[in-house]
Enzyme design. Sequence first.
Site, PDB file in Angstrom:
ATOM      1  CE  LYS A 147      93.332  72.056  63.176  1.00 33.93           C
ATOM      2  NZ  LYS A 147      92.084  71.251  62.987  1.00 33.93           N
ATOM      3  CE1 TYR A 174      93.420  67.235  66.240  1.00 36.86           C
ATOM      4  CE2 TYR A 174      95.332  67.408  64.791  1.00 36.86           C
ATOM      5  CZ  TYR A 174      94.242  67.995  65.430  1.00 36.86           C
ATOM      6  OH  TYR A 174      93.982  69.330  65.252  1.00 36.86           O
ATOM      7  CG  PHE A 221      88.194  62.263  60.561  1.00 34.15           C
ATOM      8  CD1 PHE A 221      89.180  62.814  61.377  1.00 34.15           C
ATOM      9  CD2 PHE A 221      86.940  62.013  61.112  1.00 34.15           C
ATOM     10  CE1 PHE A 221      88.930  63.100  62.722  1.00 34.15           C
ATOM     11  CE2 PHE A 221      86.675  62.291  62.456  1.00 34.15           C
ATOM     12  CZ  PHE A 221      87.685  62.835  63.259  1.00 34.15           C
ATOM     13  NE  ARG A 235      86.812  73.296  71.237  1.00 37.48           N
ATOM     14  CZ  ARG A 235      87.105  72.272  70.416  1.00 37.48           C
ATOM     15  NH1 ARG A 235      88.382  71.970  70.147  1.00 37.48           N
ATOM     16  NH2 ARG A 235      86.154  71.563  69.854  1.00 37.48           N
ATOM     17  CB  THR A 253      84.473  70.583  64.098  1.00 35.21           C
ATOM     18  OG1 THR A 253      84.642  70.457  65.518  1.00 35.21           O
ATOM     19  CG2 THR A 253      85.529  69.766  63.382  1.00 35.21           C
ATOM     20  NE  ARG A 296      88.075  74.915  63.826  1.00 27.58           N
ATOM     21  CZ  ARG A 296      88.001  73.975  64.741  1.00 27.58           C
ATOM     22  NH1 ARG A 296      86.882  73.825  65.437  1.00 27.58           N
ATOM     23  NH2 ARG A 296      89.037  73.191  64.979  1.00 27.58           N
ATOM     24  CG  ASN A 300      89.072  72.587  61.251  1.00 29.22           C
ATOM     25  OD1 ASN A 300      90.298  72.559  61.309  1.00 29.22           O
ATOM     26  ND2 ASN A 300      88.301  71.854  62.020  1.00 29.22           N
ATOM     27  CG  HIS A 360      94.175  72.066  68.041  1.00 29.54           C
ATOM     28  ND1 HIS A 360      93.321  71.027  68.319  1.00 29.54           N
ATOM     29  CD2 HIS A 360      94.918  72.260  69.167  1.00 29.54           C
ATOM     30  CE1 HIS A 360      93.554  70.608  69.568  1.00 29.54           C
ATOM     31  NE2 HIS A 360      94.513  71.335  70.103  1.00 29.54           N
ATOM     32  CD  GLU A 405      95.755  69.543  72.941  1.00 35.20           C
ATOM     33  OE1 GLU A 405      95.545  70.753  72.662  1.00 35.20           O
ATOM     34  OE2 GLU A 405      94.939  68.633  72.648  1.00 35.20           O
TER      35      GLU A 405
HETATM   36  P1  ATP Z   1      90.666  70.425  66.863  1.00 35.41           P
HETATM   37  O1  ATP Z   1      90.896  69.212  67.763  1.00 35.41           O
HETATM   38  O2  ATP Z   1      91.603  70.452  65.680  1.00 35.41           O
HETATM   39  O3  ATP Z   1      90.629  71.702  67.630  1.00 35.41           O
HETATM   40  P2  ATP Z   1      87.828  69.959  66.973  1.00 35.41           P
HETATM   41  O4  ATP Z   1      88.078  69.676  68.414  1.00 35.41           O
HETATM   42  O5  ATP Z   1      86.845  71.014  66.611  1.00 35.41           O
HETATM   43  O6  ATP Z   1      89.199  70.281  66.222  1.00 35.41           O
HETATM   44  P3  ATP Z   1      87.823  67.125  66.517  1.00 35.41           P
HETATM   45  O7  ATP Z   1      86.593  66.304  66.561  1.00 35.41           O
HETATM   46  O8  ATP Z   1      88.782  67.050  67.647  1.00 35.41           O
HETATM   47  O9  ATP Z   1      87.374  68.622  66.219  1.00 35.41           O
HETATM   48  O10 ATP Z   1      88.583  66.743  65.162  1.00 35.41           O
HETATM   49  C1  ATP Z   1      89.951  67.035  64.982  1.00 35.41           C
HETATM   50  C2  ATP Z   1      90.165  67.507  63.589  1.00 35.41           C
HETATM   51  O11 ATP Z   1      89.933  66.434  62.668  1.00 35.41           O
HETATM   52  C3  ATP Z   1      89.217  68.607  63.113  1.00 35.41           C
HETATM   53  O12 ATP Z   1      89.615  69.886  63.528  1.00 35.41           O
HETATM   54  C4  ATP Z   1      89.312  68.458  61.615  1.00 35.41           C
HETATM   55  O13 ATP Z   1      90.515  69.020  61.086  1.00 35.41           O
HETATM   56  C5  ATP Z   1      89.357  66.943  61.473  1.00 35.41           C
HETATM   57  N1  ATP Z   1      88.017  66.363  61.341  1.00 35.41           N
HETATM   58  C6  ATP Z   1      87.085  66.229  62.317  1.00 35.41           C
HETATM   59  N2  ATP Z   1      85.971  65.643  61.862  1.00 35.41           N
HETATM   60  C7  ATP Z   1      86.210  65.374  60.557  1.00 35.41           C
HETATM   61  C8  ATP Z   1      85.449  64.752  59.508  1.00 35.41           C
HETATM   62  N3  ATP Z   1      84.199  64.289  59.723  1.00 35.41           N
HETATM   63  N4  ATP Z   1      86.009  64.659  58.279  1.00 35.41           N
HETATM   64  C9  ATP Z   1      87.268  65.108  58.048  1.00 35.41           C
HETATM   65  N5  ATP Z   1      88.039  65.696  58.994  1.00 35.41           N
HETATM   66  C10 ATP Z   1      87.524  65.829  60.229  1.00 35.41           C
HETATM   67 MG    MG Z   2      89.577  68.321  69.090  1.00 35.48          MG
END
Ligand code: ATP
Ligand code: MG
Length: 138
Positions: A10, A50, A58, A86, A92, A103, A113, A116, A127
Site C-alpha cells: 500500500k 474496495y 471509512f 492473511r 487489519t 502489519r 496498514n 492488502h 483480484e
Molecule cells: P485488505 O482488504 O486491505 O487486505 P482487511 O481485509 O484486513 O484489509 P478490510 O475489512 O477488508 O480489512 O478493510 C479494507 C481496508 O480498509 C483495511 O485494510 C484498511 O486499510 C481500511 N479499514 C478497515 N477498517 C477500517 C476502519 N475501521 N477505519 C479506517 N480504515 C479501515
Molecule cells: Mg479485505
Amino acid sequence: MTQRTLTIIKPDSVENGNVGNIIAHLEREGFRIVAARSLRLTQAQAGAFYAVHRERPFYTSLVAYMTSGPVWVMCLERADAVHYLRAVMGATNPADAAEGTIRAAYGTSIERNAIHGSDSAENAAIEVAFFFAASDLV
Ligand code: ATP
Ligand code: MG
C-alpha cells in the site's frame, strides 16, 4: 495445494521505504512472485477494488489513501497462499497484529496498514485478473 493470491503493497509502505523489506518478508515465507508492477490507482480503480466496503464510514478515506501515491501489486504463489498470506500480514489493525507479522512491523494505523491480501480463493482469482493479464503471470 499450490494456490495464487493478490497482494497490494500500500501507499504508506512505498512512502516509508518498506517495499523491499516487505518483499523480502514474503519471499522468506515461501511466496514466489508470479507477477509484479507498480502503479498509481485511479479513484475508479480503488473504488471498484474496495466496492464491498462502499457503505462503510471509512470508504471515502480508504479510497483517498489508496490513491494517495504509488503501490506495488503482486500475484503470489505458494501452498495455501490465500490463508497463509492473511496470517503473514496480521490483523487489519496493526495494534492488534501479532508480533512478527507485516502489519505489526510496518502498519501505522487501522487504515494505513501496509499491505492488502485477498480474503478468499474466489476473490483472489477476481483480484489477480483485476490487475494482470494471463500473459503477465509467469
Ligand atoms: P485488505 O482488504 O486491505 O487486505 P482487511 O481485509 O484486513 O484489509 P478490510 O475489512 O477488508 O480489512 O478493510 C479494507 C481496508 O480498509 C483495511 O485494510 C484498511 O486499510 C481500511 N479499514 C478497515 N477498517 C477500517 C476502519 N475501521 N477505519 C479506517 N480504515 C479501515
Ligand atoms: Mg479485505
